[in-house]
Design an enzyme around this catalytic site. Structure first.
Site, short mmCIF file in Angstrom:
data_model
loop_
_atom_site.label_atom_id
_atom_site.label_comp_id
_atom_site.label_asym_id
_atom_site.label_seq_id
_atom_site.Cartn_x
_atom_site.Cartn_y
_atom_site.Cartn_z
CD GLU A 494 -2.96 -1.03 2.35
OE1 GLU A 494 -2.87 -0.11 3.18
OE2 GLU A 494 -3.86 -1.87 2.36
CD GLU A 587 -3.00 -5.66 4.20
OE1 GLU A 587 -3.87 -5.00 4.79
OE2 GLU A 587 -1.81 -5.30 4.09
C1 GAL Z 1 -4.05 -2.24 5.66
C2 GAL Z 1 -2.55 -2.24 5.88
C3 GAL Z 1 -2.18 -3.13 7.03
C4 GAL Z 1 -3.03 -2.80 8.20
C5 GAL Z 1 -4.46 -3.00 7.88
C6 GAL Z 1 -5.28 -2.68 9.11
O1 GAL Z 1 -4.45 -1.17 4.91
O2 GAL Z 1 -1.87 -2.68 4.74
O3 GAL Z 1 -0.83 -2.95 7.36
O4 GAL Z 1 -2.79 -1.48 8.54
O5 GAL Z 1 -4.79 -2.15 6.82
O6 GAL Z 1 -6.50 -3.26 9.11
#
Ligand code: GAL
Length: 895
Positions: A494, A587
């Site tokens: 990100e 993610e």
């Molecule tokens: C994402 C990020 C992760 C963590 C997550 C939290 O955007 O890549 O590192 O921050 O959100 O839920």
């Protein structure tokens, strides 16, 4: 490299050779094979200050602007990067003078360190706490409210023999958080700022025979990360002694191609380094052995021998040699449960006229991976859907200090969940963790950066990106490139550059070129939570790692009042725009909950952002475990799966996250640890564990009922019952009365009876699969808590001083049922040769320091982590007591 592995065939080779040469190259004291790698984890002294009071800094940075007249040491540290900067024109010049520091007592042998703490590595200075509980502390919830910041000094003596000095002697640091600077005998010899890097410094010319003073300075900004980074020499430190002709640091690279049932071809590159003062011609030979999965050791049978090469290595230079060999009937490496993680070890021998100068082992696997844009991942021809989780590097109550057993326990629990893949978010893991993923059969996305030039916090990697990104990236890949489990390189998570159109993409291409240069066999990627199918960023990737966008962000009515980016489910659009790139969800979800905690009313939707009236309580800092509530950009698992199932071309997902981790306690930054885990920080299964298991292990007969059934104040109130099961049909009974028999429709992943009225008693579910009885499960209203019960993950451990046993305490009623609401204060004690190093209960809002022997149960459970003492065997007795409850005792055998 696995030092346990040393085939017997080496013996014969070692007997060959000319003694003149041996003298010339002084390898006689290096033992079998001509290489000695010794851990120097013991006998350290440690001192920390919150202020920069020693007058030196790596460089000025936002948290250090007020430090006056500090000596900036960056010019003396930068040259440590040179081995990993490809173009010699870009190498950093070694300053011709010593740094202008006089009388730095910390580095002098004469320093009186009697009031310094004695420590053994791996050591995390911050984990002992206490937690900062005030408003606006120097280290806030994002970084776990623990004292990671400030300067830490570590000192130790190194005793070196005269003979050792005829070879090369290296200091190998597996991980040190952060801005590491190393002095030997008062001389600054180098360092490495990035706290996740493993790096080597050449000590040879700075050592003398006898005692030498090693001093290491670390320095952590108070805002270096979005999570808990840990602090200190938190991974192992080694001294490596080799002859002056040796395999270079991470100097082998083995890849496989043309993999078939009856044969595979291996390609090998070996870098030979000559630190002597004359040019040399050496022989390089490499034999391949199977690794026995039971013992982890090399078998005796040689399965292949790379053709021997003779190469010239000029003095002070490194020379590479390539060779290839065919392996017949290879035992392939593949992920569990459908394949086996078979490994091989290649033993490389550097010799001159038959005299062995160095022996170097490389553990690797033979496997063929296809990254198919339409089918997803094929491992050895088999379609393997990625059932992955993201993991940060901390190990709960023992913090960032790496511990093999703690890591293995995590993987065991993930395996039970049905996980087959891990994304190392967002930085290089401990070397040993990749050895575990290799041998336990997990697929890995190995990731290095959370930011590039544009930072996310004031003190993160962006401060040093321009000087260090190339060295960090190449260094990381060389360390990890032989691991069979690593299937892709992620060089960003990100990153803000996603937002910068062409300009951001240019940097992505530049980094990706380095990735391809280091490893042409695996894809490179950088995760995208913002870049869209029509933006340039994705074009710079081999495979597309999508964060959250695949199943949509804030796109459903429940999320419509929220600020922030809003995205329709984008998997199909990405597939259309990039028909030649495999897509995965790097993610997904960001569902949040605290174990065993339920709040009412329950959203009737398939998911909702957590807030004060829906799923959350900002006073108790808890989130409901109906497993429907998410971070405001997240989606519940059910929604993620619907879009996965509608997009069969997607290779699978990495859930955010497997375990809770320290820091980033979204949505309650007064807490200490995250809510996003499927498993809590103590390693206890949340209810969500069973939801994921129902999808990831479809053949396992299982059914899990939520909520618990102890609601004295809800008699007659609507109390929805949800069941997570591998069944396709289920009937629910409350005190024998049917609440209806329902089938899972297409794109539904849980059974819901949302109109159930609470009455004490029992809740039973009868399940069916394909029309046949599957499994039944019952939960009950418990009686009052009467006693404690203790169980252990293992009852026999080793006296290594590192081995751990995990003890779970359950608060139970007189029938032995866990009281799900119990929060009794438990007092732990231990007698015998072991220590309780941490206690926990998985409650993100528990601000009692991890080292405390007193711990409140949370939702009926508490945990104690016990560590053995080096060389001390015997019986250990662990006792758990609580007022008004019958105590529990358990024995542990330390061998
Ligand atoms: C994402 C990020 C992760 C963590 C997550 C939290 O955007 O890549 O590192 O921050 O959100 O839920």
């Amino acid at each position: 490299m696995n030092l346990k592995i040393l085939p017997a065939v080496l013996q014969s080779l070692l007997l060959l050779g000319s003694s003149n040469l041996a003298e010339a190259l002084s390898v006689t004291n290096l033992g079998q094979g001509g290489r000695q790698r010794t851990g120097i984890n013991s006998n350290w002294r440690f001192w920390r200050t919150e202020q920069n009071s020693d007058g030196i800094i790596y460089d000025y940075r936002p948290d250090l602007v007020d430090v006056e007249n500090a000596v900036v040491l960056k010019p003396w540290i930068l040259p440590s990067a040179n081995d990993f900067i490809k173009d010699p024109a870009n190498h950093y010049e070694v300053p011709s003078t010593s740094p202008p520091i006089s009388n730095l007592s910390f580095v002098q042998a004469s320093l009186d360190e009697s009031d310094w703490e004695k420590v053994t590595l791996p050591h995390d200075w911050a984990i002992a706490g206490p937690f900062y509980t005030e408003d606006d502390p120097i280290v806030g919830g994002g970084m776990g409210r623990l004292p990671v910041h400030g300067v830490g000094w570590y000192r130790r003596e190194l005793t070196i023999s005269k003979q050792d000095l005829d070879g090369s002697i290296y200091l190998d640091i597996d991980g040190s958080m952060s801005y590491t600077m190393v002095w030997v005998n008062e001389k600054l010899i180098g360092g490495w700022p990035y706290g996740y890097a493993s790096f080597r410094l050449d000590l040879t010319s700075h050592l003398k025979a006898g005692d030498n003073q090693l001093a290491i300075r670390l320095d952590n900004p108070p805002d270096s990360a979005r999570w808990y980074p840990g602090a200190g020499l938190y991974r192992s430190v080694w001294i490596t002694k080799v002859s002056k002709l040796h395999v270079g640091q991470w100097g082998t690279f083995i890849t496989s191609r043309d993999v078939a049932v009856d044969s595979a071809t291996l390609d090998l590159v070996v870098d030979v380094e000559n630190t002597s003062d004359s040019d040399r011609k050496v022989d390089v030979s490499t034999n391949v052995y199977e690794v026995d999965a039971q013992t982890g050791k090399a078998g005796k049978k040689r399965v292949a021998a790379f053709p021997k090469k003779s190469i010239e290595v000029a003095k002070g230079e490194k020379t590479s040699t390539n060779s290839s060999v065919e392996v017949k009937n290879p035992r392939l490496w593949g992920p569990l449960p459908t394949q086996a993680p078979n490994l091989y070890v290649a033993v490389t021998i550097i010799s001159i006229e038959g005299r062995v100068l160095d022996t170097y082992e490389t553990t690797f696997g033979i496997r063929a991976i296809t990254y198919d844009p339409d089918q997803g991942l094929l491992v050895n021809g088999e379609h393997v859907r990625i059932q992955g989780v993201n993991e940060h590097h901390d190990l709960g109550g023992i913090g960032a200090a790496f511990n093999l057993r703690a890591a293995e326990r995590k993987l065991e629990i993930l395996h039970e969940l049905g996980v087959n893949a891990i994304r190392m978010s967002h930085n290089p893991p401990a070397r040993e963790l990749l050895e575990l993923t290799d041998s336990m059969g997990f697929l890995v996305i190995d990731e290095i950066f959370d930011c590039w030039e544009l930072g996310k916090t004031d003190g993160d990697f962006h401060l040093i990106f321009s000087d260090w990104h190339e060295a960090d990236l190449r260094n990381f890949m060389r360390r990890d490139r032989n691991h069979a489990s690593v299937i892709a390189w992620s060089f960003g998570n990100e990153v803000t550059e996603q937002h910068n159109g062409e300009e951001g993409a240019v940097l992505a291409y530049r980094l990706h070129d380095m990735v391809r240069d280091e490893d042409p066999t695996r894809p490179g990627t950088s995760s995208m939570n913002y870049a869209k199918p029509d933006m340039p960023f994705g074009h710079a990737m081999d495979i597309l790692s999508i964060n959250y966008q695949g199943s949509g962000i804030r796109d459903t009515p429940n999320y419509s009042n929220l600020q922030g980016i809003r995205t329709q489910p984008l998997y199909p659009a990405f597939h259309e725009a990039f028909p030649d790139k495999m897509i995965l969800g790097s993610e997904t979800a960001s569902t949040i909950s605290t174990r065993g905690t339920f709040m009412f009313p329950v959203t009737v939707n398939s998911g909702a952002p957590v807030n004060e009236t829906s799923g959350g309580n900002s006073t108790t800092l808890q989130v409901s475990a109906y497993e429907l509530y998410t971070a405001n950009f997240g989606s519940p698992p059910d929604k993620v799966w619907m879009y996965d199932d509608k997009s069969p071309f997607v290779a699978g997902e990495f859930v955010w996250t497997g375990f809770d981790y320290i820091g980033e306690p979204t949505p309650y930054y007064d807490a200490r640890s995250s809510y996003s885990g499927i498993i809590d920080l103590a390693g206890f299964k949340k209810d969500r564990f069973y939801l994921y298991q129902s999808r990831w292990r479809p053949d396992l007969p299982m059914a899990h009922i939520i909520p618990h059934w102890n609601w004295p104040n809800r008699v007659g109130d609507i109390t929805p019952v949800h069941v997570f099961s591998t069944a396709d049909e289920a009937e629910l009974f409350v005190n024998g009365e049917s609440q209806g028999r329902i089938q899972k429709d297409e794109f539904t992943y849980r059974f819901r009876w949302d109109e159930v009225k609470y009455e004490p008693g029992n809740v039973k579910v009868k399940t069916y699969k394909n029309g046949k009885k599957w499994i039944e499960e019952t939960i009950r209203t418990t009686g009052a808590a009467t006693k404690l019960r203790v169980t252990a993950d293992r009852t026999t451990v080793d006296s290594t001083g590192e081995d751990l046993a995990y003890f779970t305490v359950e608060v139970i009623d007189k029938k032995g049922i866990v009281v799900p609401t119990a929060d009794n204060t438990i007092q732990f004690s231990v007698s015998g040769p072991a220590d309780i190093v941490a206690t926990d209960n998985g409650n993100p809002a528990d601000m009692n320091a991890f080292g405390s022997l007193e711990r409140k149960a949370f939702s009926g459970l508490a945990l104690a982590i016990v560590r053995t003492r080096e060389g001390k065997t015997g019986n250990v007795i662990i006792k758990a007591e609580a007022d008004g409850l019958q105590a529990a005792v358990i024995h542990l055998r330390v061998n």
